[in-house]
Design a protein around this motif. Structure first.
Motif, PDB file in Angstrom:
ATOM      1  N   GLY A 163       0.803  -1.219   0.000  1.00  0.00           N
ATOM      2  CA  GLY A 163       0.000   0.000   0.000  1.00  0.00           C
ATOM      3  C   GLY A 163       0.836   1.269   0.000  1.00  0.00           C
ATOM      4  O   GLY A 163       2.069   1.246  -0.067  1.00  0.00           O
ATOM      5  N   PHE A 164       0.126   2.383   0.089  1.00  0.00           N
ATOM      6  CA  PHE A 164       0.738   3.710   0.034  1.00  0.00           C
ATOM      7  C   PHE A 164       0.069   4.627   1.042  1.00  0.00           C
ATOM      8  O   PHE A 164      -1.070   4.395   1.439  1.00  0.00           O
ATOM      9  CB  PHE A 164       0.560   4.332  -1.354  1.00  0.00           C
ATOM     10  CG  PHE A 164       1.226   3.574  -2.452  1.00  0.00           C
ATOM     11  CD1 PHE A 164       2.522   3.861  -2.818  1.00  0.00           C
ATOM     12  CD2 PHE A 164       0.543   2.573  -3.124  1.00  0.00           C
ATOM     13  CE1 PHE A 164       3.138   3.152  -3.836  1.00  0.00           C
ATOM     14  CE2 PHE A 164       1.149   1.860  -4.136  1.00  0.00           C
ATOM     15  CZ  PHE A 164       2.457   2.155  -4.491  1.00  0.00           C
TER      16      PHE A 164
ATOM     17  N   GLY B 291      11.256   3.759   7.815  1.00  0.00           N
ATOM     18  CA  GLY B 291      10.946   2.662   6.908  1.00  0.00           C
ATOM     19  C   GLY B 291      10.004   2.986   5.767  1.00  0.00           C
ATOM     20  O   GLY B 291       9.481   2.083   5.118  1.00  0.00           O
ATOM     21  N   LEU B 292       9.788   4.271   5.499  1.00  0.00           N
ATOM     22  CA  LEU B 292       8.932   4.675   4.380  1.00  0.00           C
ATOM     23  C   LEU B 292       9.749   5.506   3.388  1.00  0.00           C
ATOM     24  O   LEU B 292      10.551   6.343   3.782  1.00  0.00           O
ATOM     25  CB  LEU B 292       7.746   5.510   4.880  1.00  0.00           C
ATOM     26  CG  LEU B 292       6.770   4.786   5.794  1.00  0.00           C
ATOM     27  CD1 LEU B 292       5.762   5.763   6.371  1.00  0.00           C
ATOM     28  CD2 LEU B 292       6.054   3.671   5.048  1.00  0.00           C
ATOM     29  N   VAL B 293       9.506   5.252   2.120  1.00  0.00           N
ATOM     30  CA  VAL B 293      10.239   5.959   1.072  1.00  0.00           C
ATOM     31  C   VAL B 293       9.244   6.602   0.115  1.00  0.00           C
ATOM     32  O   VAL B 293       8.152   6.090  -0.107  1.00  0.00           O
ATOM     33  CB  VAL B 293      11.198   4.987   0.328  1.00  0.00           C
ATOM     34  CG1 VAL B 293      10.444   3.917  -0.422  1.00  0.00           C
ATOM     35  CG2 VAL B 293      12.122   5.735  -0.592  1.00  0.00           C
TER      36      VAL B 293
ATOM     37  N   LEU C  42       4.050  10.655  -1.740  1.00  0.00           N
ATOM     38  CA  LEU C  42       3.381   9.362  -1.857  1.00  0.00           C
ATOM     39  C   LEU C  42       4.385   8.341  -1.324  1.00  0.00           C
ATOM     40  O   LEU C  42       5.415   8.096  -1.928  1.00  0.00           O
ATOM     41  CB  LEU C  42       3.014   9.076  -3.311  1.00  0.00           C
ATOM     42  CG  LEU C  42       2.061   7.916  -3.537  1.00  0.00           C
ATOM     43  CD1 LEU C  42       0.709   8.193  -2.879  1.00  0.00           C
ATOM     44  CD2 LEU C  42       1.869   7.661  -5.007  1.00  0.00           C
ATOM     45  N   LEU C  43       4.070   7.801  -0.151  1.00  0.00           N
ATOM     46  CA  LEU C  43       5.010   6.944   0.568  1.00  0.00           C
ATOM     47  C   LEU C  43       4.643   5.478   0.457  1.00  0.00           C
ATOM     48  O   LEU C  43       3.465   5.132   0.415  1.00  0.00           O
ATOM     49  CB  LEU C  43       5.034   7.335   2.051  1.00  0.00           C
ATOM     50  CG  LEU C  43       5.393   8.790   2.351  1.00  0.00           C
ATOM     51  CD1 LEU C  43       5.082   9.116   3.805  1.00  0.00           C
ATOM     52  CD2 LEU C  43       6.851   9.053   2.037  1.00  0.00           C
ATOM     53  N   ARG C  44       5.670   4.637   0.453  1.00  0.00           N
ATOM     54  CA  ARG C  44       5.479   3.187   0.451  1.00  0.00           C
ATOM     55  C   ARG C  44       6.540   2.575   1.354  1.00  0.00           C
ATOM     56  O   ARG C  44       7.516   3.248   1.729  1.00  0.00           O
ATOM     57  CB  ARG C  44       5.572   2.623  -0.959  1.00  0.00           C
ATOM     58  CG  ARG C  44       6.898   2.868  -1.625  1.00  0.00           C
ATOM     59  CD  ARG C  44       6.994   2.215  -3.010  1.00  0.00           C
ATOM     60  NE  ARG C  44       8.129   2.668  -3.756  1.00  0.00           N
ATOM     61  CZ  ARG C  44       9.389   2.285  -3.561  1.00  0.00           C
ATOM     62  NH1 ARG C  44       9.679   1.434  -2.616  1.00  0.00           N
ATOM     63  NH2 ARG C  44      10.365   2.762  -4.308  1.00  0.00           N
ATOM     64  N   HIS C  45       6.349   1.316   1.684  1.00  0.00           N
ATOM     65  CA  HIS C  45       7.362   0.606   2.459  1.00  0.00           C
ATOM     66  C   HIS C  45       8.651   0.543   1.647  1.00  0.00           C
ATOM     67  O   HIS C  45       8.617   0.373   0.416  1.00  0.00           O
ATOM     68  CB  HIS C  45       6.896  -0.814   2.793  1.00  0.00           C
ATOM     69  CG  HIS C  45       5.783  -0.847   3.781  1.00  0.00           C
ATOM     70  ND1 HIS C  45       6.006  -0.904   5.139  1.00  0.00           N
ATOM     71  CD2 HIS C  45       4.430  -0.812   3.624  1.00  0.00           C
ATOM     72  CE1 HIS C  45       4.842  -0.913   5.769  1.00  0.00           C
ATOM     73  NE2 HIS C  45       3.871  -0.859   4.872  1.00  0.00           N
ATOM     74  N   VAL C  46       9.768   0.658   2.315  1.00  0.00           N
ATOM     75  CA  VAL C  46      11.074   0.675   1.662  1.00  0.00           C
ATOM     76  C   VAL C  46      11.286  -0.559   0.782  1.00  0.00           C
ATOM     77  O   VAL C  46      11.833  -0.457  -0.313  1.00  0.00           O
ATOM     78  CB  VAL C  46      12.202   0.786   2.721  1.00  0.00           C
ATOM     79  CG1 VAL C  46      13.571   0.608   2.094  1.00  0.00           C
ATOM     80  CG2 VAL C  46      12.116   2.108   3.448  1.00  0.00           C
TER      81      VAL C  46
END
Length: 152
Positions: free
Chosen positions: A27-28, A94-96, A124-128
């Motif tokens: 997810g985001f 832990g979000l990129v 707009l962030l996602r798990h690394v």
């Protein structure tokens, strides 16, 4: 949208960790916050208008706050920082940022952002460790944003 800048800056890592926990593995999270200074994706949403901000390092939390005549933080903002500082905070938890998808959102909302330039400052962030299918996500974003823009 427009929440993180109102929270206690000392507690922000805890809040970002909670955001990471809430995002599904694939997810985001869309984060919007007033980010002061230039960014490689959204450009300049807010100029660093205080002299202390112009002199501060971009990847550090700025200790000078914009306050009204009574000493209250302007707009209730307790966090004033550059996009680079925000990005560093998210990465540490832990979000990129997914810049490819951010550029797509910027394009889809171009007319809106011309009217409300301060809203351009979004991530707009996602798990690394998640690599999304960009074409599929762009298609979903296009559909969902199109629906939202055409709603009465």
């Amino acid at each position: 949208m427009d929440i993180l800048e109102h929270l206690n800056p000392i507690e922000l890592p805890k809040y970002v960790r909670r955001i990471r926990e809430l995002i599904a593995p694939d997810g985001f999270a869309l984060i919007n916050s007033p980010m002061i200074g230039n960014d490689d994706v959204f450009g300049l949403a807010f100029d660093p208008y205080l002299p202390e901000w112009r002199q501060a390092e971009e990847d550090r939390f700025w200790r000078h706050m914009d306050c009204d005549a009574k000493g209250w933080p302007m707009h209730g903002h307790l966090v004033w920082a550059s996009p680079r500082w925000w990005e560093k905070l998210f990465i540490e938890e832990g979000l990129v940022r997914d810049r490819r998808l951010e550029r797509h959102v910027q394009l889809l909302l171009k007319d809106f952002f011309e009217q409300f330039p301060g809203r351009r400052s979004l991530f707009l962030l996602r798990h690394v460790d998640h690599e999304p299918d960009i074409a599929a996500v762009e298609k979903r974003l296009t559909a969902r944003i199109g629906e939202a823009l055409s709603a009465p």
